[in-house]
Design a protein around this motif. Sequence first.
Motif, mmCIF file in Angstrom:
data_model
loop_
_atom_site.group_PDB
_atom_site.id
_atom_site.type_symbol
_atom_site.label_atom_id
_atom_site.label_comp_id
_atom_site.label_asym_id
_atom_site.label_seq_id
_atom_site.Cartn_x
_atom_site.Cartn_y
_atom_site.Cartn_z
ATOM 1 N N TYR A 30 0.841 -1.207 0.000
ATOM 2 C CA TYR A 30 0.000 0.000 0.000
ATOM 3 C C TYR A 30 0.872 1.250 0.000
ATOM 4 C CZ TYR A 30 -4.267 -2.613 1.067
ATOM 5 O OH TYR A 30 -5.346 -3.459 1.006
ATOM 6 N N PRO A 31 0.457 2.289 -0.733
ATOM 7 C CA PRO A 31 1.208 3.541 -0.681
ATOM 8 C C PRO A 31 1.002 4.225 0.672
ATOM 9 C CG PRO A 31 -0.809 3.840 -1.946
ATOM 10 C CD PRO A 31 -0.727 2.373 -1.604
ATOM 11 N N ILE A 33 2.013 8.082 2.789
ATOM 12 C CA ILE A 33 2.462 9.468 2.584
ATOM 13 C C ILE A 33 2.760 10.087 3.933
ATOM 14 C CG2 ILE A 33 1.855 11.754 1.684
ATOM 15 C CD1 ILE A 33 -0.137 10.419 -0.216
ATOM 16 N N LYS A 34 3.822 10.892 3.976
ATOM 17 C CA LYS A 34 4.158 11.618 5.203
ATOM 18 C C LYS A 34 4.764 12.961 4.815
ATOM 19 C CE LYS A 34 5.334 11.875 9.674
ATOM 20 N NZ LYS A 34 4.380 11.781 10.779
ATOM 21 N N ARG A 56 8.388 4.500 10.911
ATOM 22 C CA ARG A 56 7.762 3.612 9.948
ATOM 23 C C ARG A 56 8.383 3.756 8.557
ATOM 24 N NH1 ARG A 56 1.213 3.203 10.688
ATOM 25 N NH2 ARG A 56 1.615 3.740 12.839
ATOM 26 N N TYR B 70 -4.044 11.449 2.294
ATOM 27 C CA TYR B 70 -3.303 12.150 3.340
ATOM 28 C C TYR B 70 -3.813 13.581 3.434
ATOM 29 C CZ TYR B 70 0.899 13.678 5.933
ATOM 30 O OH TYR B 70 1.762 14.153 6.885
ATOM 31 N N MET B 81 -3.153 10.116 7.825
ATOM 32 C CA MET B 81 -3.022 9.219 6.698
ATOM 33 C C MET B 81 -4.052 8.108 6.831
ATOM 34 S SD MET B 81 0.057 6.998 5.077
ATOM 35 C CE MET B 81 0.202 5.943 6.504
ATOM 36 N N VAL B 83 -5.304 4.631 4.929
ATOM 37 C CA VAL B 83 -4.879 3.641 3.938
ATOM 38 C C VAL B 83 -6.078 2.757 3.609
ATOM 39 C CG1 VAL B 83 -3.361 1.654 3.557
ATOM 40 C CG2 VAL B 83 -2.481 3.683 4.721
ATOM 41 N N GLY B 84 -6.256 2.436 2.326
ATOM 42 C CA GLY B 84 -7.391 1.610 1.933
ATOM 43 C C GLY B 84 -7.352 1.334 0.444
ATOM 44 N N GLU B 124 -9.359 1.895 5.385
ATOM 45 C CA GLU B 124 -9.363 0.691 6.233
ATOM 46 C C GLU B 124 -8.617 0.927 7.549
ATOM 47 O OE1 GLU B 124 -7.730 -2.205 3.499
ATOM 48 O OE2 GLU B 124 -9.312 -1.695 2.070
ATOM 49 N N LYS B 125 -7.542 1.709 7.480
ATOM 50 C CA LYS B 125 -6.724 2.012 8.656
ATOM 51 C C LYS B 125 -6.350 3.481 8.606
ATOM 52 C CE LYS B 125 -4.307 -2.448 8.773
ATOM 53 N NZ LYS B 125 -2.993 -3.098 8.594
ATOM 54 N N ASN B 127 -3.933 6.750 10.655
ATOM 55 C CA ASN B 127 -2.935 7.163 11.627
ATOM 56 C C ASN B 127 -2.910 8.684 11.658
ATOM 57 O OD1 ASN B 127 0.171 8.041 12.070
ATOM 58 N ND2 ASN B 127 -0.305 6.209 13.261
ATOM 59 N N ALA B 129 -0.989 12.020 13.117
ATOM 60 C CA ALA B 129 0.282 12.485 13.679
ATOM 61 C C ALA B 129 0.184 13.959 14.017
ATOM 62 C CB ALA B 129 1.416 12.252 12.679
ATOM 63 N N ASN B 134 1.871 10.212 17.616
ATOM 64 C CA ASN B 134 1.455 9.360 16.520
ATOM 65 C C ASN B 134 0.442 8.351 17.046
ATOM 66 O OD1 ASN B 134 1.846 7.645 14.117
ATOM 67 N ND2 ASN B 134 3.587 9.058 13.864
ATOM 68 N N ASP B 136 -2.644 5.460 16.076
ATOM 69 C CA ASP B 136 -3.482 4.699 15.147
ATOM 70 C C ASP B 136 -4.927 4.877 15.578
ATOM 71 O OD1 ASP B 136 -1.569 3.616 13.420
ATOM 72 O OD2 ASP B 136 -1.100 2.010 14.837
#
Lengths: 139, 139
Positions: A30-31, A33-34, A56, B70, B81, B83-84, B124-125, B127, B129, B134, B136
């Motif tokens: 999965y991509p 980004i930060k 990470r 993001y 961020m 992710v999915g 799906e997830k 995070n 910051a 940080n 989840d």
Amino acid sequence: VTKEEAVGLALSLVGRSEVAMLGTVNADGYPNIKALSKVATEGIKDVWFVTHVRTRRVAQLRNDARACVYFVDPAKFQGLMVVGSAEIHQDAAIKRRMWQPQFEHYFPLGVDSPEYCVLHFKGEKANFAWGLINVDIDV
Amino acid sequence: VTKEEAVGLALSLVGRSEVAMLGTVNADGYPNIKALSKVATEGIKDVWFVTHVRTRRVAQLRNDARACVYFVDPAKFQGLMVVGSAEIHQDAAIKRRMWQPQFEHYFPLGVDSPEYCVLHFKGEKANFAWGLINVDIDV
């Protein structure tokens, strides 16, 4: 815009950006980004960031060096994406070269802190977008 | 910050963001990033964008649906961020639901333009910051 104009606009965007987005790929493909503060750049090819060795993205880059850096000015609808790879450096010479006094906030042990490392992104391809215009440029 | 506080801060960040960064993976396995105007959101799980059917990211997502979104406020050192995966919709119902008059600038044929499509990102997830913090969080 011509390629030459796009390169000029891209360099200006890089120059005035304090922050860039670093794209990585996680272990599941999965991509990620930060946003990271830009520490140094050379043209649009090389970008240096500093980070903690136990983040990470350092783990991700050690697993898969493929990365991208994205500079964006939403107000001007300008975006520069550079695709390439990134490596983590922990040798004293490059750590000293990139050190800035304010990093002590994150690394109280200073420039020799074993947790402080340098992330060197090396661009291979770039694309500059300005509204609906989209130009591939050389890095 | 607690998880509940992080969710509140994340929702506030999503709410005030006009633009989000979409991360995709290209055919060679490299991450790509593009800033897109946020069209609609539901919590921090669903984000809708509109785009042209013949863009690079539509082609990438049809090849590999894994994606991230993001949201960032560099001035506050805040980043979310999610992710999915993302899917491309071209059916009339969702195109009508997401249509805004100013899109006619990009799609002169209007809401029924065959080149206009909706990109639906499903998280799906997540995070959140905030500086060195940080957390989840659940989507």
